[in-house]
Design a protein around this motif. Structure first.
Motif, PDB file in Angstrom:
ATOM      1  N   GLY A   1      24.029  31.572  63.278  1.00  0.00           N
ATOM      2  CA  GLY A   1      23.218  31.871  64.455  1.00  0.00           C
ATOM      3  C   GLY A   1      22.975  33.357  64.661  1.00  0.00           C
ATOM      4  N   PHE A   2      23.045  34.156  63.590  1.00  0.00           N
ATOM      5  CA  PHE A   2      22.802  35.597  63.726  1.00  0.00           C
ATOM      6  C   PHE A   2      21.322  35.843  64.039  1.00  0.00           C
ATOM      7  N   SER A   3      21.061  36.729  64.984  1.00  0.00           N
ATOM      8  CA  SER A   3      19.681  36.942  65.434  1.00  0.00           C
ATOM      9  C   SER A   3      18.876  37.755  64.423  1.00  0.00           C
TER      10      SER A   3
ATOM     11  N   GLU B   1      11.042  42.477  59.882  1.00  0.00           N
ATOM     12  CA  GLU B   1      10.627  43.277  61.040  1.00  0.00           C
ATOM     13  C   GLU B   1      10.280  44.698  60.616  1.00  0.00           C
ATOM     14  N   SER B   2      11.050  45.232  59.657  1.00  0.00           N
ATOM     15  CA  SER B   2      10.776  46.610  59.213  1.00  0.00           C
ATOM     16  C   SER B   2      11.401  46.870  57.852  1.00  0.00           C
TER      17      SER B   2
ATOM     18  N   ALA C   1       7.418  43.630  52.778  1.00  0.00           N
ATOM     19  CA  ALA C   1       6.835  44.536  53.773  1.00  0.00           C
ATOM     20  C   ALA C   1       6.915  43.880  55.147  1.00  0.00           C
ATOM     21  N   LYS C   2       6.724  44.682  56.171  1.00  0.00           N
ATOM     22  CA  LYS C   2       6.748  44.198  57.551  1.00  0.00           C
ATOM     23  C   LYS C   2       5.825  42.979  57.691  1.00  0.00           C
ATOM     24  N   GLY C   3       6.332  41.934  58.314  1.00  0.00           N
ATOM     25  CA  GLY C   3       5.519  40.735  58.552  1.00  0.00           C
ATOM     26  C   GLY C   3       5.705  39.651  57.504  1.00  0.00           C
ATOM     27  N   ASP C   4       6.296  39.980  56.350  1.00  0.00           N
ATOM     28  CA  ASP C   4       6.507  38.960  55.307  1.00  0.00           C
ATOM     29  C   ASP C   4       7.526  37.925  55.789  1.00  0.00           C
ATOM     30  N   HIS C   5       7.313  36.671  55.377  1.00  0.00           N
ATOM     31  CA  HIS C   5       8.330  35.645  55.639  1.00  0.00           C
ATOM     32  C   HIS C   5       9.245  35.559  54.416  1.00  0.00           C
TER      33      HIS C   5
ATOM     34  N   ILE D   1      18.413  58.462  55.520  1.00  0.00           N
ATOM     35  CA  ILE D   1      19.169  59.435  54.716  1.00  0.00           C
ATOM     36  C   ILE D   1      20.649  59.124  54.880  1.00  0.00           C
ATOM     37  N   LEU D   2      21.349  59.007  53.768  1.00  0.00           N
ATOM     38  CA  LEU D   2      22.776  58.704  53.814  1.00  0.00           C
ATOM     39  C   LEU D   2      23.578  60.002  53.905  1.00  0.00           C
ATOM     40  N   SER D   3      24.899  59.854  54.162  1.00  0.00           N
ATOM     41  CA  SER D   3      25.731  61.042  54.380  1.00  0.00           C
ATOM     42  C   SER D   3      25.780  61.960  53.163  1.00  0.00           C
ATOM     43  N   ASP D   4      25.555  61.416  51.948  1.00  0.00           N
ATOM     44  CA  ASP D   4      25.600  62.277  50.759  1.00  0.00           C
ATOM     45  C   ASP D   4      24.233  62.903  50.454  1.00  0.00           C
ATOM     46  N   GLY D   5      23.270  62.718  51.358  1.00  0.00           N
ATOM     47  CA  GLY D   5      21.963  63.339  51.167  1.00  0.00           C
ATOM     48  C   GLY D   5      20.970  62.447  50.436  1.00  0.00           C
ATOM     49  N   SER D   6      21.434  61.323  49.874  1.00  0.00           N
ATOM     50  CA  SER D   6      20.511  60.430  49.171  1.00  0.00           C
ATOM     51  C   SER D   6      19.768  59.551  50.188  1.00  0.00           C
ATOM     52  N   HIS D   7      18.735  58.866  49.696  1.00  0.00           N
ATOM     53  CA  HIS D   7      17.937  58.009  50.575  1.00  0.00           C
ATOM     54  C   HIS D   7      18.190  56.549  50.226  1.00  0.00           C
ATOM     55  N   ALA D   8      18.117  55.678  51.217  1.00  0.00           N
ATOM     56  CA  ALA D   8      18.188  54.237  50.935  1.00  0.00           C
ATOM     57  C   ALA D   8      17.221  53.531  51.862  1.00  0.00           C
ATOM     58  N   GLN D   9      16.649  52.440  51.361  1.00  0.00           N
ATOM     59  CA  GLN D   9      15.766  51.641  52.211  1.00  0.00           C
ATOM     60  C   GLN D   9      16.573  50.531  52.875  1.00  0.00           C
ATOM     61  N   TYR D  10      16.221  50.231  54.104  1.00  0.00           N
ATOM     62  CA  TYR D  10      16.879  49.159  54.858  1.00  0.00           C
ATOM     63  C   TYR D  10      15.819  48.135  55.253  1.00  0.00           C
ATOM     64  N   VAL D  11      16.093  46.863  54.982  1.00  0.00           N
ATOM     65  CA  VAL D  11      15.157  45.801  55.364  1.00  0.00           C
ATOM     66  C   VAL D  11      15.771  45.032  56.533  1.00  0.00           C
ATOM     67  N   THR D  12      15.059  44.994  57.661  1.00  0.00           N
ATOM     68  CA  THR D  12      15.540  44.216  58.808  1.00  0.00           C
ATOM     69  C   THR D  12      14.751  42.914  58.886  1.00  0.00           C
ATOM     70  N   ILE D  13      15.485  41.805  58.977  1.00  0.00           N
ATOM     71  CA  ILE D  13      14.852  40.477  59.061  1.00  0.00           C
ATOM     72  C   ILE D  13      15.228  39.850  60.400  1.00  0.00           C
TER      73      ILE D  13
END
Ligand code: SF4
Ligand code: SF4
Length: 448
Positions: free
Chosen positions: A28-30, A80-81, A49-53, A86-98
């Motif tokens: 039941g996680f939102s 949703e997005s 991408a945003k809006g994909d099911h 930017i992570l603490s070591d200066g690198s970048h990461a993508q985050y997908v929110t569903i």
């Protein structure tokens, strides 16, 4: 200065009060927020991408290199997005929110992998999104595919789980012993490894008994031999180099790999997951964690979707009974303190500890009294007090001379220090200094 090898152990209170509590699925996680970089080595690039099911098990990212493993949706719903952070070591990461649709629909693309040889086994393991589930996040398909010329004769199954509080490996063994054995034997078969030995501590009697019975059944049915070796309870038995030494007496050379001494070590939950994946084709979308600490109302072991937040996991597990003053992801010896409860559960997280004010007090450090306890406690036979001093002085030559990179960050030195020196914290900084100095030397054409 010559490195002296391995030895020594400490005996912190194990605080494994959740060992008798079965793993309970939470649902039941939102929403979930899934980082596309949850492993050692480069992660993934978003393919949604945003809006994909998406449905459970659908891939969210495309691997960026040969070490990378795919990342999959852990709930069904709408993206949703996709944002970069930017992570603490200066690198970048993508985050997908569903945003979950509450239906938990499983993807139509899930299929059992076809494994016919070592190459197809390695490809299947990679496709499953698996990384070391004991906490290291090292990509499993890389570990199971050692460099050419390294003959591995022993698969060591790490069921030691020596960190205080954490009991998920113990529960996986008790509740799924047959599949733990099946995963180990399948791995040994496809990787052409002759011997399989499980290392487990003697404070996990039920798990050891379940594994021994399952090993007997597997042998009777002609599936293969697995030895279950029960080891005295001590810390850090589960550290890879320590476990290898305890199981077959071999010493991994400084800077070397277990494969250099003919060994691959895999965590028991990782191998159990392999058995599941070979049967179902469902990639790694869930995680098994211990929730404990004085502030938690109902401590226990839980199955949660990867990407669910610490906050929602705590709430669904029953909430808090006291104010949380410190939250640790992992165990108290090697875990990482977090200050953001919206942080997601990652593939390699295996515990959330929520401590009260009383439990969270960090003692003031005082001057070193040169008692030598840290040296006597160090499983890698290092000199923690000297490393601490060198790290505080930014003395990379001394850190190199004293083999700082052999430190496994077990925290035993800090635990035993009567002056409460922040030893492991400074030694960790010392390791980073040495790595940076080596990288700078390489860039200038110097020798590593
Ligand atoms: S245990 Fe602490 S006080 Fe004793 S030698 Fe090590 S750093 Fe110094
Ligand atoms: S943290 Fe490092 S220096 Fe300290 S006891 Fe463990 S291995 Fe030794």
């Amino acid at each position: 200065m010559k490195w002296l090898g391995l030895s020594r152990a400490i005996h912190p209170a194990d605080r494994k009060g959740t060992a008798g509590l079965a793993i309970k699925p939470l649902s039941g996680f939102s929403r979930v927020t899934i980082p596309l970089d949850m492993q050692v080595g480069p992660g993934c690039e978003a393919i949604v991408a945003k809006g994909d099911h998406v449905d459970i098990g659908d891939p969210l990212g495309k691997p960026l290199g040969s070490w990378s493993v795919p990342v999959h949706a852990s709930v069904s719903g709408v993206v949703e997005s996709v944002r970069e952070q930017i992570l603490s070591d200066g690198s970048h990461a993508q985050y997908v929110t569903i945003i979950s649709d509450g239906k938990d629909t499983v993807s139509d693309h899930i299929q059992k992998p076809v494994v016919t040889d070592h190459a197809s086994f390695i490809e299947a393991i990679r496709s499953s999104g698996l990384v070391g589930l004991g906490g290291a996040a090292f990509p499993t398909h890389i570990k199971l595919n050692p460099p050419p010329g390294k003959k591995v004769d022993t698969l060591i199954v790490n069921a030691a789980e020596c960190e205080p509080y954490i009991t998920t490996d113990n529960r996986i063994c008790i509740e799924n012993a047959d599949d733990c054995i099946a995963g180990a034997l399948a791995t040994a078969q496809w990787c052409n490894i002759d011997n399989v030995v499980i290392g487990i501590e003697d404070n996990k009697k039920d798990a050891a008994a379940a594994l021994k019975e399952a090993a007997k059944r597997a042998k009777r049915e002609g599936q293969g031999n697995v030895e279950v070796k029960v080891l005295p309870t001590s810390y850090p038995t589960g550290a890879e180099k320590v476990l290898i030494n305890l199981i077959n007496g071999r010493i991994v050379p400084e800077g070397g790999l277990p494969a250099d001494v003919g060994v691959i070590v895999q965590n028991v939950t990782t191998l159990w997951f392999i058995a599941q994946y070979l049967k179902t084709g469902m990639p790694l979308v869930k995680k098994w964690i211990t929730l404990d600490g004085g502030a938690v109302k109902t401590p226990g072991n839980f199955e949660v979707p990867i990407g669910s937040t610490i906050e929602e996991v705590i709430e669904k597990a029953g909430g808090l009974k006291a104010e949380a003053r410190k939250i640790i992801m992992g165990g108290p010896m090697m875990g990482v303190a977090v200050d953001d409860i919206t942080r997601p559960i990652l593939k390699h997280n295996n515990a959330i500890l929520v401590f009260t004010e009383e439990e969270a007090i960090l003692p003031e450090e005082s001057a070193c009294i040169q008692c030598g306890r840290c040296f006597r406690a160090c499983p890698m036979k290092l000199m923690p007090a000297a490393l601490d001093k060198a790290a505080r002085a930014n003395n990379t030559a001394e850190l190199e001379e004293r083999h700082v990179l052999n430190c496994i960050e077990c925290g035993s030195c800090t635990y035993v220090c009567p002056a409460k020196r922040y030893l492991v914290q400074n030694i960790r900084i010392g390791k980073a200094l040495v790595r940076a100095a080596r990288a700078a030397a390489r860039e200038k054409g110097g020798k590593d």
